[in-house]
Design an enzyme around this catalytic site. Structure first.
Site, PDB file in Angstrom:
ATOM      1  N   ASP A 167      57.043 109.790  33.556  1.00 24.24           N
ATOM      2  CA  ASP A 167      56.870 109.426  31.812  1.00 24.24           C
ATOM      3  C   ASP A 167      55.233 109.542  31.530  1.00 24.24           C
ATOM      4  OD1 ASP A 167      56.384 107.158  33.177  1.00 24.24           O
ATOM      5  OD2 ASP A 167      57.682 105.798  32.046  1.00 24.24           O
ATOM      6  N   HIS A 169      53.819 103.406  32.579  1.00 24.24           N
ATOM      7  CA  HIS A 169      53.851 102.123  32.045  1.00 24.24           C
ATOM      8  C   HIS A 169      53.338 101.186  33.425  1.00 24.24           C
ATOM      9  CE1 HIS A 169      56.897 103.774  29.679  1.00 24.24           C
ATOM     10  NE2 HIS A 169      56.047 103.260  28.759  1.00 24.24           N
ATOM     11  N   ASP A 181      53.705 105.437  37.438  1.00 18.20           N
ATOM     12  CA  ASP A 181      54.663 105.585  36.248  1.00 18.20           C
ATOM     13  C   ASP A 181      53.793 105.403  35.195  1.00 18.20           C
ATOM     14  OD1 ASP A 181      57.817 104.811  35.259  1.00 18.20           O
ATOM     15  OD2 ASP A 181      56.213 103.763  34.086  1.00 18.20           O
ATOM     16  N   HIS A 199      59.274  96.820  36.471  1.00 19.94           N
ATOM     17  CA  HIS A 199      59.080  95.751  35.351  1.00 19.94           C
ATOM     18  C   HIS A 199      59.775  94.537  35.466  1.00 19.94           C
ATOM     19  CE1 HIS A 199      56.829  98.615  32.555  1.00 19.94           C
ATOM     20  NE2 HIS A 199      58.042  99.492  32.591  1.00 19.94           N
TER      21      HIS A 199
HETATM   22 ZN   LIG Z   1      57.799 103.949  32.608  1.00 22.73          ZN
END
Ligand SMILES: [Zn+2]
Length: 309
Positions: free
Chosen positions: A246, A164, A162, A125
């Site tokens: 995740d 996200h 991931d 991120h």
């Molecule tokens: Zn994540």
């Protein structure tokens, strides 16, 4: 095959607030998962200390020095939503970068077939000049750039599974046709980016969103149809996995229902492509994964597949 596992106890010293999902225990369970007989042939190295010059391959000098100057002497200081610095954060982040550097060095020199970096804080991120979503420096982006600039590799593909979207990695390589960024992620979900129409200036960004409730079948189909062909066609000299776990069904931060077998499947698919077009070179870097049981099982499956194919 020889797989190199790289980690360092100083990665535990990046402390977050009590109850924060991105916590030191994550690395402890990863370590424990790889202690069994099955992993006795895993080659292990302590991460060397990285340095600022690695961060500067991606992040501006002002960003790096501002983070350093914001380090607290005690407690934690919030530098972005849910993103903190503690006194040990710098050491942790530097070991994370050192791990990435060593992984690239060893894989490119063919001393090992592939490598897995068990590090924190995570990175995907972090944008060029913005910490975000538990991330300080973009480890995977730095590894890619380091491989290009120091080892002279031409094209690098980053596959980010991931749950996200890796807004940071996308931001960094948006206008760069030498790095392919492919992401599967739940949408809508933090950070909100990652729509299929976001393709970068040179069509080298590939976003493959999944929906809450999606599981193994849809994930594997997405790999087959949207992810793997793009990586193979790009014919990268190195494949980096932004390996977040995740999307596991147990994870509290998302709603995708993958099992550890799906991470094995994806790992095997990446190895197959790497063997065909990338000289076998694969570097995997830990991102998220917040259920300790789901994380340890998934990393076990992932690393076992890296070792045995
Ligand atoms: Zn994540």
């Amino acid at each position: 095959m020889t797989t190199l596992y790289i980690s360092h106890p100083e990665c535990l010293d990046h402390q977050t607030l009590l109850g924060h999902p991105e916590r030191a225990d994550r690395l402890l369970v990863v370590e424990r998962a790889l202690e069994t007989e099955e992993f006795s042939n895993l080659q292990r190295e302590a991460a060397p200390r990285g340095d600022e010059s690695l961060a500067l391959r991606i992040h501006p000098e002002e960003y790096v020095s501002n983070l350093f100057q914001a380090l607290p002497h005690e407690g934690t200081v919030e530098i972005a939503n849910d993103t903190v610095l503690s006194p040990g954060s710098w050491k942790a982040a530097m070991r994370a970068l050192g791990a990435c550097r060593l992984a690239v060095d060893e894989v490119v020199a063919r001393k090992v077939d592939n490598a897995f970096c068990a590090i924190r804080p995570p990175g995907h991120h972090a944008e060029r000049d913005k910490p975000m979503g538990f991330c300080l420096f973009n480890n995977a982006a730095i590894a890619a750039r380091y491989a290009q600039q120091v080892h002279g590799l031409g094209r690098v593909a980053i596959f980010d599974w991931d749950v996200h979207h890796g807004n940071g990695t996308q931001d960094i390589f948006w206008a760069d046709d030498s790095v392919l960024y492919v992401s599967t992620h739940e949408m809508p979900l933090f950070p909100g980016t990652g729509a299929p129409r976001e393709t970068g200036e040179h069509d080298t960004i590939v976003n493959v969103p999944l929906q809450a409730g999606d599981g193994s079948a849809i994930f594997r189909e997405a790999l087959e149809v949207c992810v793997l062909p793009r990586i193979e066609t790009f014919a990268p000299d190195l494949i980096i996995i932004s390996a977040g776990f995740d999307a596991h069904w147990r994870d509290p931060l998302a709603n995708i229902n993958l099992t550890e077998a799906d991470f094995s499947h994806a790992t095997r698919a990446v190895l197959d492509i790497a063997n065909r077009v990338s000289g076998g070179r694969v570097v995997s870097i830990l991102e998220g994964g917040y259920d300790l049981v789901g994380l340890s099982r998934s990393v076990g499956a992932h690393v076992s597949t890296l070792m045995h194919g």
